[in-house]
Design an enzyme around this catalytic site. Structure first.
Site, PDB file in Angstrom:
ATOM      1  N   ILE A 190     -37.322 -71.227 -41.578  1.00  0.00           N
ATOM      2  CA  ILE A 190     -36.503 -70.554 -40.760  1.00  0.00           C
ATOM      3  C   ILE A 190     -36.122 -71.243 -39.373  1.00  0.00           C
ATOM      4  CG2 ILE A 190     -39.038 -69.788 -39.294  1.00  0.00           C
ATOM      5  CD1 ILE A 190     -36.708 -67.120 -39.347  1.00  0.00           C
TER       6      ILE A 190
ATOM      7  N   THR B 120     -34.651 -72.327 -33.372  1.00  0.00           N
ATOM      8  CA  THR B 120     -34.727 -73.275 -32.124  1.00  0.00           C
ATOM      9  C   THR B 120     -33.465 -74.196 -32.154  1.00  0.00           C
ATOM     10  OG1 THR B 120     -37.029 -73.177 -32.228  1.00  0.00           O
ATOM     11  CG2 THR B 120     -35.978 -74.732 -30.790  1.00  0.00           C
TER      12      THR B 120
ATOM     13  N   GLY C 117     -35.014 -72.602 -26.950  1.00  0.00           N
ATOM     14  CA  GLY C 117     -36.078 -72.523 -27.527  1.00  0.00           C
ATOM     15  C   GLY C 117     -36.715 -71.194 -27.292  1.00  0.00           C
ATOM     16  N   SER C 118     -37.564 -71.201 -26.193  1.00  0.00           N
ATOM     17  CA  SER C 118     -37.970 -70.056 -25.658  1.00  0.00           C
ATOM     18  C   SER C 118     -37.089 -68.820 -25.491  1.00  0.00           C
ATOM     19  CB  SER C 118     -38.864 -70.162 -24.227  1.00  0.00           C
ATOM     20  OG  SER C 118     -39.799 -71.433 -24.570  1.00  0.00           O
TER      21      SER C 118
ATOM     22  N   GLU D  94     -46.076 -64.298 -37.459  1.00  0.00           N
ATOM     23  CA  GLU D  94     -46.137 -65.482 -37.356  1.00  0.00           C
ATOM     24  C   GLU D  94     -47.160 -66.101 -36.452  1.00  0.00           C
ATOM     25  OE1 GLU D  94     -42.289 -67.185 -36.249  1.00  0.00           O
ATOM     26  OE2 GLU D  94     -43.364 -69.217 -35.949  1.00  0.00           O
TER      27      GLU D  94
ATOM     28  N   GLY E 139     -44.036 -71.160 -32.311  1.00  0.00           N
ATOM     29  CA  GLY E 139     -44.209 -69.666 -32.477  1.00  0.00           C
ATOM     30  C   GLY E 139     -44.202 -69.051 -31.207  1.00  0.00           C
TER      31      GLY E 139
ATOM     32  N   THR F 199     -44.265 -70.614 -27.162  1.00  0.00           N
ATOM     33  CA  THR F 199     -45.197 -71.035 -26.311  1.00  0.00           C
ATOM     34  C   THR F 199     -46.147 -70.087 -25.789  1.00  0.00           C
ATOM     35  OG1 THR F 199     -44.035 -70.778 -24.204  1.00  0.00           O
ATOM     36  CG2 THR F 199     -43.468 -72.918 -25.728  1.00  0.00           C
ATOM     37  N   ASN F 200     -47.453 -70.732 -25.345  1.00  0.00           N
ATOM     38  CA  ASN F 200     -48.528 -69.935 -24.940  1.00  0.00           C
ATOM     39  C   ASN F 200     -48.032 -69.216 -23.668  1.00  0.00           C
ATOM     40  OD1 ASN F 200     -49.808 -70.532 -27.202  1.00  0.00           O
ATOM     41  ND2 ASN F 200     -51.616 -71.316 -26.266  1.00  0.00           N
TER      42      ASN F 200
HETATM   43  C1  FAD Z   1     -43.672 -79.294 -34.623  1.00  0.00           C
HETATM   44  C2  FAD Z   1     -42.988 -78.351 -34.311  1.00  0.00           C
HETATM   45  C3  FAD Z   1     -42.455 -77.260 -35.389  1.00  0.00           C
HETATM   46  C4  FAD Z   1     -41.561 -76.346 -35.084  1.00  0.00           C
HETATM   47  N1  FAD Z   1     -41.071 -75.454 -36.081  1.00  0.00           N
HETATM   48  C5  FAD Z   1     -39.988 -74.573 -35.975  1.00  0.00           C
HETATM   49  C6  FAD Z   1     -39.511 -73.713 -36.896  1.00  0.00           C
HETATM   50  O1  FAD Z   1     -39.990 -74.041 -38.006  1.00  0.00           O
HETATM   51  N2  FAD Z   1     -38.410 -73.080 -36.580  1.00  0.00           N
HETATM   52  C7  FAD Z   1     -37.932 -72.781 -35.357  1.00  0.00           C
HETATM   53  O2  FAD Z   1     -36.842 -72.209 -35.106  1.00  0.00           O
HETATM   54  N3  FAD Z   1     -38.579 -73.511 -34.254  1.00  0.00           N
HETATM   55  C8  FAD Z   1     -39.663 -74.508 -34.437  1.00  0.00           C
HETATM   56  N4  FAD Z   1     -40.263 -74.974 -33.252  1.00  0.00           N
HETATM   57  C9  FAD Z   1     -39.641 -74.923 -32.114  1.00  0.00           C
HETATM   58  C10 FAD Z   1     -40.631 -74.186 -31.323  1.00  0.00           C
HETATM   59  O3  FAD Z   1     -40.708 -72.878 -31.635  1.00  0.00           O
HETATM   60  C11 FAD Z   1     -40.192 -74.393 -29.834  1.00  0.00           C
HETATM   61  O4  FAD Z   1     -40.150 -75.804 -29.417  1.00  0.00           O
HETATM   62  C12 FAD Z   1     -40.932 -73.688 -28.738  1.00  0.00           C
HETATM   63  O5  FAD Z   1     -40.566 -72.143 -28.933  1.00  0.00           O
HETATM   64  C13 FAD Z   1     -40.432 -73.891 -27.321  1.00  0.00           C
HETATM   65  O6  FAD Z   1     -39.045 -74.004 -26.905  1.00  0.00           O
HETATM   66  P1  FAD Z   1     -38.558 -75.385 -26.459  1.00  0.00           P
HETATM   67  O7  FAD Z   1     -39.116 -76.575 -27.212  1.00  0.00           O
HETATM   68  O8  FAD Z   1     -37.068 -75.539 -26.313  1.00  0.00           O
HETATM   69  O9  FAD Z   1     -39.102 -75.387 -25.090  1.00  0.00           O
HETATM   70  P2  FAD Z   1     -38.638 -74.840 -23.642  1.00  0.00           P
HETATM   71  O10 FAD Z   1     -38.294 -73.437 -23.881  1.00  0.00           O
HETATM   72  O11 FAD Z   1     -37.601 -75.599 -23.265  1.00  0.00           O
HETATM   73  O12 FAD Z   1     -39.918 -74.740 -22.886  1.00  0.00           O
HETATM   74  C14 FAD Z   1     -40.255 -75.933 -21.822  1.00  0.00           C
HETATM   75  C15 FAD Z   1     -41.452 -75.366 -21.067  1.00  0.00           C
HETATM   76  O13 FAD Z   1     -40.886 -74.255 -20.213  1.00  0.00           O
HETATM   77  C16 FAD Z   1     -41.884 -73.195 -20.422  1.00  0.00           C
HETATM   78  N5  FAD Z   1     -41.215 -71.792 -20.325  1.00  0.00           N
HETATM   79  C17 FAD Z   1     -39.917 -71.497 -20.719  1.00  0.00           C
HETATM   80  N6  FAD Z   1     -39.567 -70.414 -20.364  1.00  0.00           N
HETATM   81  C18 FAD Z   1     -40.381 -69.768 -19.703  1.00  0.00           C
HETATM   82  C19 FAD Z   1     -40.673 -68.570 -18.884  1.00  0.00           C
HETATM   83  N7  FAD Z   1     -39.888 -67.506 -19.110  1.00  0.00           N
HETATM   84  N8  FAD Z   1     -41.750 -68.547 -18.105  1.00  0.00           N
HETATM   85  C20 FAD Z   1     -42.783 -69.515 -18.094  1.00  0.00           C
HETATM   86  N9  FAD Z   1     -42.672 -70.684 -18.773  1.00  0.00           N
HETATM   87  C21 FAD Z   1     -41.509 -70.844 -19.397  1.00  0.00           C
HETATM   88  C22 FAD Z   1     -42.392 -73.242 -21.804  1.00  0.00           C
HETATM   89  O14 FAD Z   1     -43.648 -72.760 -21.989  1.00  0.00           O
HETATM   90  C23 FAD Z   1     -42.625 -74.626 -21.738  1.00  0.00           C
HETATM   91  O15 FAD Z   1     -43.773 -75.025 -21.419  1.00  0.00           O
HETATM   92  C24 FAD Z   1     -41.024 -75.899 -33.718  1.00  0.00           C
HETATM   93  C25 FAD Z   1     -41.636 -76.874 -32.720  1.00  0.00           C
HETATM   94  C26 FAD Z   1     -42.465 -77.926 -33.089  1.00  0.00           C
HETATM   95  C27 FAD Z   1     -42.958 -78.959 -31.900  1.00  0.00           C
END
Ligand code: FAD
Length: 389
Positions: free
Chosen positions: A133, A136, A141-142, A254, A375, A377-378
């Site tokens: 899927i 990202t 991402g988030s 998920e 999935g 972030t926490n």
């Molecule tokens: C090994 C691995 C496998 C993955 N597999 C998949 C996959 O199969 N398919 C897919 O689509 N994605 C996948 N991902 C992506 C993953 O879901 C994203 O990395 C994750 O959702 C976070 O997005 P980001 O990395 O852009 O972080 P960001 O969104 O840039 O976040 C950076 C920091 O800011 C914090 N933050 C962001 N917004 C807020 C808010 N509103 N309030 C407070 N804090 C916030 C986050 O919690 C984090 O600490 C994978 C990631 C990894 C590392």
């Protein structure tokens, strides 16, 4: 690697009906016999081979919860959980079948047309098709509403342009559910899920297999779509614009799945650590004879038990159709946090050996970290929980 006997003495899914318990036992035996002996090889290669997927299909570990008419085993999420827990208990966490089974296949089952289900699910059940899927992107991402991958309709085709990153199974996958914008002016309502069959898809490219700190054998990739032409019949759902709602409906499963792998890894970490401290000696006695070790393990075992009871309740509710998204977010956040804490404490009880890669706890420590990130972030889980208050 622990022996099958040791693993089978780990807690079984207690909510399980007989057939679920049988599937768990069978999955443990399959993973011990077919996957564990080659796991180091896959960890070094940073990817599994297709043969393992096909064998998993033959053993009934792919699409266990898909209806039999589509090549599945006709089970429920309880069956998927049995497989997820077997993977965690055996310690082959990089085998990406859980994402294929309980994330990708359900999108097709729930939103696919009859024709789509017949075309894709039976081949997913054999391992001929490996699912991914792709949500990202490098810039989103988030904040999933910020995705930019565009699907433009041209007659009976879409032309897809954009790039994705961090995609699990990204090197192996040949059936990818891609989150696109079909109408960028409509925000969330302009989001659509489109299935791309990558074999022979002109303009589709895989980027690097990304170099991660853990979950090494689970390939994770960038994906590029340069005018990839896909039939409009590959849209999931009746109309364009349903993608965001579909994502919101499926993300709880998920999140529960991440909770399930967290509790299984916690239980394995504890089992390994208890065995280790009984063997290891210091100051003329076994490490388990120190009161600090006993108190520490008593705390961890208590927390693991609380986590297991919570997870089992979530599974029972989900199977009955009543797991709400907020509770699923709690399961993902709390169980993955607990995993990080318990695995760290277990490593500490191994002393210097815990820092050596030849001891499984070292790999578990590295593998645990990402569970708090993917999935959703926490922090995002806490946002979702807080919004419900
Ligand atoms: C090994 C691995 C496998 C993955 N597999 C998949 C996959 O199969 N398919 C897919 O689509 N994605 C996948 N991902 C992506 C993953 O879901 C994203 O990395 C994750 O959702 C976070 O997005 P980001 O990395 O852009 O972080 P960001 O969104 O840039 O976040 C950076 C920091 O800011 C914090 N933050 C962001 N917004 C807020 C808010 N509103 N309030 C407070 N804090 C916030 C986050 O919690 C984090 O600490 C994978 C990631 C990894 C590392």
């Amino acid at each position: 690697m622990t022996t099958p006997a040791e693993i089978l003495s780990l807690p079984k899914p207690r909510w399980a009906e007989d057939d679920v318990a049988m599937l768990y036992d069978m999955a443990v035996r399959f993973l011990e016999a077919e996957i564990a002996p080659r796991y180091d090889e896959f960890e070094k290669a940073e990817i599994f081979d297709r043969e393992s997927w096909r064998k998993a299909g033959e053993a009934g570990l792919l699409c266990a919860s898909m209806p039999e008419e589509y090549g599945g085993s006709g089970g429920t999420y309880a069956h998927e959980s049995a497989i997820i827990e077997a993977i965690g208990h055996v310690g082959v966490d990089g085998f990406g079948i859980a994402l294929h089974n309980s994330i990708v296949a359900p999108y097709i089952l729930h939103y696919g047309s009859e024709e789509q289900k017949r075309r894709w699910l039976p081949r997913m059940a054999t391992g001929e098709l490996i699912g991914a899927i792709a949500m990202t992107e490098p810039g989103a991402g988030s904040d999933l509403q910020g995705i930019r991958t565009r699907a433009v309709r041209d007659g009976n085709h879409y032309a897809i342009n954009g790039s994705k990153t961090f995609i699990t199974n990204g090197q192996l996958a040949n059936l990818i559910v891609v989150v696109t914008k079909t109408d960028p002016d409509k925000g969330a309502k302009g989001t659509s899920l489109i299935v791309v069959e990558t074999d022979d898809a002109a303009g589709f490219e895989r980027g690097r297999n990304l170099d991660k700190i853990g979950m090494k054998s689970n390939d994770t990739s960038e994906l590029f779509f340069n005018d990839v032409r896909v039939p409009t019949a590959n849209l999931l759902g009746h109309d364009e614009g349903e993608g965001f709602v579909q994502l919101m409906q499926q993300l709880p499963q998920e999140r529960l799945q991440i909770g399930g792998s967290a509790i299984a890894m916690i239980e394995r970490a504890l089992a390994l650590t208890i065995a280790y401290v009984k063997e290891r000696r210091a100051f003329g006695k076994a490490v388990i004879d120190f009161q600090n070790t006993q108190f520490k393990l008593a705390e961890l075992k208590t927390e693991a038990t609380v986590g297991r009871v919570f997870y089992n309740d979530c599974v029972a509710r989900h199977v009955a159709g009543g797991l709400d998204p907020v509770t699923a977010s709690m399961a993902k956040y709390w169980l993955s946090d607990l995993q990080g804490k318990i695995v760290d404490e277990c490593l500490q009880l191994h002393g210097g050996y815990g820092y050596m890669n030849e001891y499984p706890i070292a790999r578990m420590f590295r593998d645990a970290r990402v569970q708090r990130i993917y999935g959703g972030t926490n922090e995002i889980m806490k946002l979702l929980i807080a919004r419900s208050l």
